[in-house]
Design a protein around this motif. Structure first.
Motif, PDB file in Angstrom:
ATOM      1  N   SER A  62       0.820  -1.249  -0.047  1.00 60.26           N
ATOM      2  CA  SER A  62       0.108   0.058   0.195  1.00 60.26           C
ATOM      3  C   SER A  62       0.943   1.326  -0.217  1.00 60.26           C
ATOM      4  CB  SER A  62      -0.942   0.168   1.288  1.00 60.26           C
ATOM      5  OG  SER A  62      -0.065  -0.021   2.324  1.00 60.26           O
ATOM      6  N   ARG A  63       1.944   1.082   0.633  1.00 64.95           N
ATOM      7  CA  ARG A  63       2.871   2.494   0.695  1.00 64.95           C
ATOM      8  C   ARG A  63       3.635   2.459  -0.538  1.00 64.95           C
ATOM      9  NH1 ARG A  63       3.728   7.338   2.398  1.00 64.95           N
ATOM     10  NH2 ARG A  63       5.914   8.106   1.999  1.00 64.95           N
ATOM     11  N   ALA A  64       3.876   1.460  -0.972  1.00 66.48           N
ATOM     12  CA  ALA A  64       4.525   1.647  -2.388  1.00 66.48           C
ATOM     13  C   ALA A  64       3.723   2.066  -3.513  1.00 66.48           C
ATOM     14  CB  ALA A  64       5.122  -0.061  -2.972  1.00 66.48           C
ATOM     15  N   GLU A  65       2.307   1.719  -3.365  1.00 70.68           N
ATOM     16  CA  GLU A  65       1.479   1.993  -4.310  1.00 70.68           C
ATOM     17  C   GLU A  65       1.336   3.693  -4.226  1.00 70.68           C
ATOM     18  OE1 GLU A  65      -3.159   0.969  -5.840  1.00 70.68           O
ATOM     19  OE2 GLU A  65      -2.458   0.701  -3.957  1.00 70.68           O
ATOM     20  N   ALA A  66       1.280   4.003  -2.887  1.00 69.11           N
ATOM     21  CA  ALA A  66       1.133   5.692  -2.675  1.00 69.11           C
ATOM     22  C   ALA A  66       2.086   6.418  -3.476  1.00 69.11           C
ATOM     23  CB  ALA A  66       0.692   5.793  -1.090  1.00 69.11           C
ATOM     24  N   VAL A  67       3.503   5.852  -3.025  1.00 63.93           N
ATOM     25  CA  VAL A  67       4.813   6.654  -3.541  1.00 63.93           C
ATOM     26  C   VAL A  67       4.722   6.519  -5.019  1.00 63.93           C
ATOM     27  CG1 VAL A  67       7.164   6.380  -3.622  1.00 63.93           C
ATOM     28  CG2 VAL A  67       6.283   5.977  -1.500  1.00 63.93           C
ATOM     29  N   ALA A  68       4.402   5.291  -5.741  1.00 61.04           N
ATOM     30  CA  ALA A  68       4.229   5.615  -7.103  1.00 61.04           C
ATOM     31  C   ALA A  68       3.455   6.479  -7.437  1.00 61.04           C
ATOM     32  CB  ALA A  68       4.132   4.132  -7.659  1.00 61.04           C
ATOM     33  N   ALA A  69       2.060   6.503  -7.013  1.00 60.07           N
ATOM     34  CA  ALA A  69       0.970   7.375  -7.559  1.00 60.07           C
ATOM     35  C   ALA A  69       1.355   8.813  -7.316  1.00 60.07           C
ATOM     36  CB  ALA A  69      -0.125   6.817  -6.797  1.00 60.07           C
TER      37      ALA A  69
END
Length: 248
Positions: free
Chosen positions: A40-47
Motif C-alpha cells: 500500500s505504501r509502495a502504491e502511494a509513493v508511485a501514485a
C-alpha cells in the motif's frame, strides 16, 4: 535530467532512504520501480510520482520478488539500467551474544541475501546489454562499527566487500557497482539503532557526527543519483561515506 532514459528498481523504495532515492531519480527523469514489502505504501509513493513510477509488493529475500520487479520494469518501461539494493533491517542495541538466531537470520537475509538475489536477477540482463549500474546501500557501521550492533555492522561490512568483488568481476562487461555508507538518518530505522528515541540519546548520536545532524533521504537520493549517472562513469567499487564526517 542526469538519468533521462534510464529505468531503476529501488528495493525498500516506499519509505526512508529508499523513498528519497525514488523521488530524486524521478526528479532526474528516470523511470522507477518501487519494490517494497509494504504494497500500500509502495502504491502511494508511485501514485504521487505519476506515470514514470510503478510499484510491486515483493520480498527481497525471495528470488521471485526480484523476478517480478525486473519483469515489471521491462514490460512497463521497456528496459532496466539500475538496481538500488536499499532494503535493510537492523536490530536494537544488544550484546552480541544475546541476539537470538531468528533476529540474526533476518538481518542477514535482508541485508546480504537480497544483494545476492538482486545480482542473479539483473546481471545476466546487464551483461547482454553491456552496461548497467548497481548501488548497494551499506552503512557507516560497516566501516566504523558501533558497539552492541555487531551483527548489523557485520552485514554491512559484507555489503561493502560484495560491492568491491562485484565491481572487479563485472567491470569488463561495462557494469559499475558502488555503495554508499549512510550515517544514522531520520528514517523508520533510527529508533531501532538508538534503542529508544529520547533527546538524550539523540544528543549522544549527534555528538559523533561532525556536521551535527542526522542524514536525510534527500542526502541519499543525491549521492545515489550521482553514482548511477554518467557523471560517475569512471567510478566503480567505491563505498562512499555519506556521514557528515563520522568516519573520519
Amino acid at each position: 535530467m542526469r538519468l533521462a532514459g534510464r529505468t531503476a528498481i529501488v528495493t525498500g523504495g516506499a519509505s526512508g532512504f529508499g523513498e528519497g532515492i525514488v523521488r530524486k531519480f524521478a526528479d532526474e527523469d528516470a523511470s522507477v520501480v518501487v519494490m517494497d514489502r509494504d504494497g500500500s505504501r509502495a502504491e502511494a509513493v508511485a501514485a504521487s510520482i505519476g506515470g514514470s513510477a510503478a510499484w510491486i509488493k515483493a520480498d527481497v529475500t525471495e528470488a521471485s520478488g526480484f523476478a517480478g520487479a525486473v519483469d515489471l520494469a521491462l514490460s512497463r518501461f521497456g528496459g532496466l539500467h539500475i538496481l538500488i539494493n536499499n532494503a535493510g533491517v537492523g536490530h536494537t542495541p544488544t550484546p552480541l551474544e544475546d541476539v537470538d538466531a531468528e533476529t540474526f537470520d533476518r538481518v542477514m537475509a535482508v541485508n546480504t541475501r537480497s544483494i545476492y538475489l538482486g545480482a542473479r536477477a539483473v546481471v545476466p540482463l546487464f551483461k547482454r546489454q553491456k552496461g548497467g549500474a548497481i548501488l548497494n546501500i551499506a552503512s557507516t557501521g560497516g566501516v566504523s562499527p558501533r558497539p552492541n550492533l555487531t551483527w548489523y555492522n557485520a552485514s554491512k561490512g559484507w555489503a561493502i566487500t560484495a560491492t568491491q568483488g562485484m565491481a572487479v568481476e563485472l567491470a569488463p562487461f561495462g557494469i559499475r557497482v558502488n555503495a554508499i555508507n549512510p550515517v544514522a538518518g531520520e528514517t523508520p530505522l533510527l529508533k531501532t539503532f538508538m534503542g529508544e528515541d529520547t533527546p538524550e540519546v539523540r544528543a549522544k548520536f549527534l555528538s559523533t557526527i561532525p556536521l551535527g545532524r542526522f542524514s536525510t533521504p534527500e542526502d541519499m537520493g543525491s549521492a545515489a543519483a550521482f553514482l548511477c549517472s554518467d557523471e560517475a562513469s569512471m567510478i566503480t567499487g567505491v563505498a562512499l561515506n555519506v556521514d557528515g564526517g563520522r568516519c573520519i
